[in-house]
Design a protein around this motif. Sequence first.
Motif, PDB file in Angstrom:
ATOM      1  N   PHE A 109       2.669   6.620  -6.881  1.00 25.66           N
ATOM      2  CA  PHE A 109       1.710   7.642  -7.297  1.00 25.66           C
ATOM      3  C   PHE A 109       2.336   9.035  -7.211  1.00 25.66           C
ATOM      4  O   PHE A 109       2.225   9.837  -8.143  1.00 25.66           O
ATOM      5  CB  PHE A 109       0.460   7.577  -6.411  1.00 25.66           C
ATOM      6  CG  PHE A 109      -0.509   8.698  -6.635  1.00 25.66           C
ATOM      7  CD1 PHE A 109      -1.345   8.714  -7.744  1.00 25.66           C
ATOM      8  CD2 PHE A 109      -0.581   9.757  -5.734  1.00 25.66           C
ATOM      9  CE1 PHE A 109      -2.240   9.766  -7.957  1.00 25.66           C
ATOM     10  CE2 PHE A 109      -1.469  10.812  -5.942  1.00 25.66           C
ATOM     11  CZ  PHE A 109      -2.296  10.812  -7.058  1.00 25.66           C
ATOM     12  N   ALA A 110       3.020   9.321  -6.102  1.00 24.13           N
ATOM     13  CA  ALA A 110       3.662  10.625  -5.933  1.00 24.13           C
ATOM     14  C   ALA A 110       4.802  10.804  -6.934  1.00 24.13           C
ATOM     15  O   ALA A 110       4.940  11.867  -7.552  1.00 24.13           O
ATOM     16  CB  ALA A 110       4.182  10.768  -4.504  1.00 24.13           C
ATOM     17  N   SER A 124       0.819  -1.211   0.000  1.00 22.34           N
ATOM     18  CA  SER A 124       0.000   0.000   0.000  1.00 22.34           C
ATOM     19  C   SER A 124       0.854   1.262   0.000  1.00 22.34           C
ATOM     20  O   SER A 124       0.624   2.184  -0.799  1.00 22.34           O
ATOM     21  CB  SER A 124      -0.931  -0.004   1.216  1.00 22.34           C
ATOM     22  OG  SER A 124      -1.693   1.179   1.268  1.00 22.34           O
ATOM     23  N   LYS A 125       1.845   1.311   0.869  1.00 21.35           N
ATOM     24  CA  LYS A 125       2.700   2.498   0.947  1.00 21.35           C
ATOM     25  C   LYS A 125       3.524   2.670  -0.324  1.00 21.35           C
ATOM     26  O   LYS A 125       3.786   3.793  -0.759  1.00 21.35           O
ATOM     27  CB  LYS A 125       3.622   2.404   2.161  1.00 21.35           C
ATOM     28  CG  LYS A 125       2.915   2.589   3.492  1.00 21.35           C
ATOM     29  CD  LYS A 125       3.904   2.552   4.651  1.00 21.35           C
ATOM     30  CE  LYS A 125       3.195   2.771   5.985  1.00 21.35           C
ATOM     31  NZ  LYS A 125       4.138   2.704   7.132  1.00 21.35           N
ATOM     32  N   THR A 126       3.924   1.547  -0.917  1.00 25.15           N
ATOM     33  CA  THR A 126       4.725   1.623  -2.152  1.00 25.15           C
ATOM     34  C   THR A 126       3.901   2.171  -3.304  1.00 25.15           C
ATOM     35  O   THR A 126       4.393   2.987  -4.091  1.00 25.15           O
ATOM     36  CB  THR A 126       5.290   0.236  -2.520  1.00 25.15           C
ATOM     37  OG1 THR A 126       6.066  -0.267  -1.425  1.00 25.15           O
ATOM     38  CG2 THR A 126       6.174   0.322  -3.752  1.00 25.15           C
ATOM     39  N   THR A 127       2.647   1.750  -3.418  1.00 28.31           N
ATOM     40  CA  THR A 127       1.801   2.280  -4.497  1.00 28.31           C
ATOM     41  C   THR A 127       1.566   3.782  -4.309  1.00 28.31           C
ATOM     42  O   THR A 127       1.516   4.532  -5.289  1.00 28.31           O
ATOM     43  CB  THR A 127       0.445   1.552  -4.561  1.00 28.31           C
ATOM     44  OG1 THR A 127      -0.188   1.604  -3.280  1.00 28.31           O
ATOM     45  CG2 THR A 127       0.621   0.108  -4.985  1.00 28.31           C
ATOM     46  N   LYS A 128       1.455   4.219  -3.052  1.00 26.72           N
ATOM     47  CA  LYS A 128       1.289   5.658  -2.785  1.00 26.72           C
ATOM     48  C   LYS A 128       2.553   6.423  -3.162  1.00 26.72           C
ATOM     49  O   LYS A 128       2.493   7.530  -3.698  1.00 26.72           O
ATOM     50  CB  LYS A 128       0.956   5.882  -1.313  1.00 26.72           C
ATOM     51  CG  LYS A 128      -0.434   5.407  -0.925  1.00 26.72           C
ATOM     52  CD  LYS A 128      -0.684   5.568   0.569  1.00 26.72           C
ATOM     53  CE  LYS A 128      -2.068   5.042   0.943  1.00 26.72           C
ATOM     54  NZ  LYS A 128      -2.307   5.095   2.412  1.00 26.72           N
ATOM     55  N   GLY A 169      -2.940   4.321  -8.165  1.00 26.25           N
ATOM     56  CA  GLY A 169      -3.495   4.536  -6.831  1.00 26.25           C
ATOM     57  C   GLY A 169      -4.426   3.423  -6.378  1.00 26.25           C
ATOM     58  O   GLY A 169      -4.526   3.153  -5.178  1.00 26.25           O
ATOM     59  N   SER A 170      -5.091   2.778  -7.325  1.00 22.94           N
ATOM     60  CA  SER A 170      -6.051   1.721  -6.981  1.00 22.94           C
ATOM     61  C   SER A 170      -5.571   0.328  -7.366  1.00 22.94           C
ATOM     62  O   SER A 170      -6.284  -0.662  -7.149  1.00 22.94           O
ATOM     63  CB  SER A 170      -7.395   2.003  -7.655  1.00 22.94           C
ATOM     64  OG  SER A 170      -7.251   2.061  -9.070  1.00 22.94           O
ATOM     65  N   LYS A 218      -3.926  -3.257  -7.313  1.00 24.72           N
ATOM     66  CA  LYS A 218      -3.685  -4.188  -6.217  1.00 24.72           C
ATOM     67  C   LYS A 218      -3.265  -5.583  -6.698  1.00 24.72           C
ATOM     68  O   LYS A 218      -2.690  -6.352  -5.934  1.00 24.72           O
ATOM     69  CB  LYS A 218      -4.937  -4.319  -5.345  1.00 24.72           C
ATOM     70  CG  LYS A 218      -5.286  -3.058  -4.569  1.00 24.72           C
ATOM     71  CD  LYS A 218      -6.539  -3.255  -3.722  1.00 24.72           C
ATOM     72  CE  LYS A 218      -6.866  -1.971  -2.953  1.00 24.72           C
ATOM     73  NZ  LYS A 218      -8.105  -2.118  -2.142  1.00 24.72           N
ATOM     74  N   SER A 276      -0.831   7.490 -13.480  1.00 30.68           N
ATOM     75  CA  SER A 276      -0.984   8.088 -12.156  1.00 30.68           C
ATOM     76  C   SER A 276      -2.349   7.778 -11.557  1.00 30.68           C
ATOM     77  O   SER A 276      -2.469   7.486 -10.365  1.00 30.68           O
ATOM     78  CB  SER A 276      -0.785   9.608 -12.225  1.00 30.68           C
ATOM     79  OG  SER A 276       0.511   9.925 -12.689  1.00 30.68           O
TER      80      SER A 276
END
Length: 307
Positions: free
Chosen positions: A225-226, A218-222, A269-270, A272, A265
């Motif tokens: 995204f950034a 989860s943190k890696t995908t965020k 974010g979604s 999985k 981008s």
Amino acid sequence: MKYLKLIRYQNLLLLAFMQLIFCFGFLKLEKIDLALANWQYFLLVLSTVCIAAGGYIINNIMDQDSDLENKPKDVVVGKSISETMAYNLYIGFTLTGVCIGFYLSNVIIRPSFLLVFILPSALLYIYATSLKQVLIVGNVVVATMLSLSIIIIGLFMIFPATADDNRTQMRIVFSVLIDYAIITFIINFIREIVKDLEDIKGDYKQGMKTLPIVLGESKTTKLVFALSFVPIFCILYYVYNYLFQLQYATVYILAFIIGPLLYFSIKIGSAKTKKEYTHLSNVLKLVVFFGIISITIIALNKMYYVA
């Protein structure tokens, strides 16, 4: 076909295509003096492709266990090709690439430039055997390799042909290659993290310390995204400051590079599942492909359709 899978021929074709486009779709259109003849430049491309092929082979040898988990259908070493044969092919490709590099370095009377071939060869081996397991470092190494294949064009085609009377023009052309190398590095660095997300299960079982394993998915995908906005802002800044008067090039970049990056981008974010990560990795590869073509679009727009 098994040998083509071993060297990941699609990636090698993209690499060769990129180097040919930068030469014949950019440098030749700039009408500047170039250090290598066409056939010698083809040797430069062949050398780069051989070294990259060697890197893929040693990586496949070292990744046999994790590949059985992550992508069992793509495993070649240990199944259709023996490990011994794979090692022989690795040595053959790598030596061929370095030997061609030795010849070309002497052609341009810069024997020290042989290091440009030796260091990537060594780095690819170290990456496959140890650096891949080091957090972030492995991602940086792989992203750097493609960028280096752009910079090497300037080192062998532009730098040796630079003299007092053309220094300013050559510096500008070389700077364009550097700009493309930087953007290519950023996009490929992001793509390497996405590939780590894609391979998280197999990498975890092998005890590897990739970013998704250390930070969590989860943190890696965020984070991705950034990071995905970095190339977007860099490209928009570049277009606004240097290319805005080139209408066709600007439209092309917005449609075929910025558009897919924004899509990436939004989707990351979604994301999985492995399937989603694979799709987004391919989107970034497509961005690199369209980015390569953009150098010719820009050059032609400057020549014929300046606003």
